[in-house]
Design a protein around this motif. Structure first.
Motif, PDB file in Angstrom:
ATOM      1  N   THR A  89      24.561  42.742  32.858  1.00  0.00           N
ATOM      2  CA  THR A  89      25.931  42.482  33.263  1.00  0.00           C
ATOM      3  C   THR A  89      26.047  42.623  34.772  1.00  0.00           C
ATOM      4  OG1 THR A  89      28.257  43.005  32.814  1.00  0.00           O
ATOM      5  CG2 THR A  89      26.735  44.872  33.009  1.00  0.00           C
ATOM      6  N   TYR A  95      32.678  40.829  33.840  1.00  0.00           N
ATOM      7  CA  TYR A  95      32.622  40.786  32.385  1.00  0.00           C
ATOM      8  C   TYR A  95      33.191  42.065  31.777  1.00  0.00           C
ATOM      9  CZ  TYR A  95      29.247  37.303  33.888  1.00  0.00           C
ATOM     10  OH  TYR A  95      28.637  36.256  34.534  1.00  0.00           O
ATOM     11  N   ARG A 119      32.231  32.483  28.868  1.00  0.00           N
ATOM     12  CA  ARG A 119      33.456  32.887  29.554  1.00  0.00           C
ATOM     13  C   ARG A 119      34.616  31.918  29.341  1.00  0.00           C
ATOM     14  NH1 ARG A 119      30.884  33.036  35.388  1.00  0.00           N
ATOM     15  NH2 ARG A 119      29.843  31.240  34.428  1.00  0.00           N
ATOM     16  N   THR A 198      36.996  37.888  30.437  1.00  0.00           N
ATOM     17  CA  THR A 198      36.640  38.245  31.810  1.00  0.00           C
ATOM     18  C   THR A 198      37.774  39.038  32.442  1.00  0.00           C
ATOM     19  OG1 THR A 198      37.514  36.128  32.629  1.00  0.00           O
ATOM     20  CG2 THR A 198      35.153  36.233  32.152  1.00  0.00           C
TER      21      THR A 198
END
Length: 331
Positions: A89, A95, A119, A198
């Motif tokens: 990540t 995220y 996303r 997101t």
């Protein structure tokens, strides 16, 4: 089952606390969760911040090497630390950490070996229409070349099984996102995707200076990696195009030649000859590149086996050390 979450960092002193606070500490099906930071030559207090936040492992570069190198170092460290699943990540909190259970579930269940977070880039407010278009276009190209169905190929929020991580070999110095998908597709690694959320943007991207710079570098990466895995198709297609154009120009010259006006079209004859020669050379290069590609596949298989042996030996040595420590404590 052990999960290690790796976070590449470059001057993330301010954003790292937000990112780490969002990461879950308990996930069904996972017995151990550890955090690993790859500090890519930060000049701020990223390492001190990571230690203060209780990060389990830190890999540090004395100088900035780029995202691809940081990713590779993180994967290597996670494997040596005994990770069964690796999640990558970003440190800018792009995220949502709460989506990690959703991301790794297909791997825990044995359905996929590599899972990428989607996303839904068309719904991200701070993405411009131009960026959204190129995200869709680029992802479409990568899907076709990799023979996968990943909708968001540039997403850095992804999970790997131990076996999948061992099979991937990143050679790009720019980014790992596109390369690993193309590799996975051609290595028959089971690739899946899940929809993720997101967070709001905390800072501007540092990976590239502008949209067209990113497109240029991404295009180079895609062409390079695809050529590595399908050299015959790339060179033969180029050779056939060149030879076909040369043949058509040659036929045109013959038409004028037999019509009595060939003397004024010598340039066409020369161009046709050059294109036919280039086409033949490209075809020959395709054969040679295909042989090299076959050798590369054998070398990758050997590298995979060496990695497994090395990690097994490392694991056995670690167990021996732990056992000795326990024996000393008991005695």
């Amino acid at each position: 089952m052990k999960l290690i979450i790796q976070i590449p960092c470059f001057n993330e002193e301010e954003t790292l606390p937000v990112t780490i606070r969002d990461i879950p500490r308990k996930i069904p099906g996972i017995s151990e969760i550890e955090l690993l930071i790859i500090d890519d030559g930060s000049s701020d207090n990223t390492i001190k911040t990571a230690k203060r936040l209780g990060v389990n492992h830190i890999v540090s570069f004395p100088k900035n090497r780029g995202l691809a190198e940081a990713f590779k170092a993180g994967i290597d460290a996670c494997l040596k630390l005994g990770a069964d699943i690796i999640v990558n990540t970003d440190a800018d909190n792009q995220y949502k950490g709460s989506d990690i259970p959703k991301l790794i579930a297909p791997i825990v269940n044995g359905n996929y070996e590599m899972v990428i977070g989607d996303r839904k880039t068309d719904t991200i407010d701070h993405f411009s229409p131009v960026k959204k278009f190129f995200q869709r276009f680029g992802s479409g190209v990568v899907r076709k070349l990799s023979k996968t169905d990943v909708p968001d190929t540039t997403s850095g929020f992804r999970a790997y099984s131990r076996e999948a991580a061992l099979k991937l070999n990143v050679v790009s110095e720019f980014t790992y996102t596109l390369e690993t998908i193309i590799q996975a597709g051609h290595k028959k690694i089971a690739v899946g995707h899940v929809e993720i959320g997101t967070n709001g943007k905390l800072r501007e991207s540092r990976l590239f200076k502008g949209m067209f710079s990113y497109i240029q570098r991404s295009a180079k990466t895609i062409i390079r990696i695809y050529t590595m895995y399908r050299p015959m198709r790339v060179f033969m297609t180029s050779g056939l195009i060149s030879a076909s154009i040369g043949t058509l120009i040659g036929i045109r010259f013959l038409f004028f030649y037999f019509g009595g006006s060939g003397g004024g079209h010598i340039q066409s004859l020369i161009l046709a000859a050059v294109l036919l020669i280039v086409g033949f050379q490209l075809g020959t290069l395709g054969l040679i590149a295909d042989l090299i590609s076959s050798n590369r596949k054998l070398l990758e298989d050997v590298l995979f086996r060496v990695k497994k042996l090395e990690l097994n030996e490392h694991s056995n040595n670690t167990k021996e050390v732990i056992q000795k420590v326990k024996n000393n404590k008991i005695s």
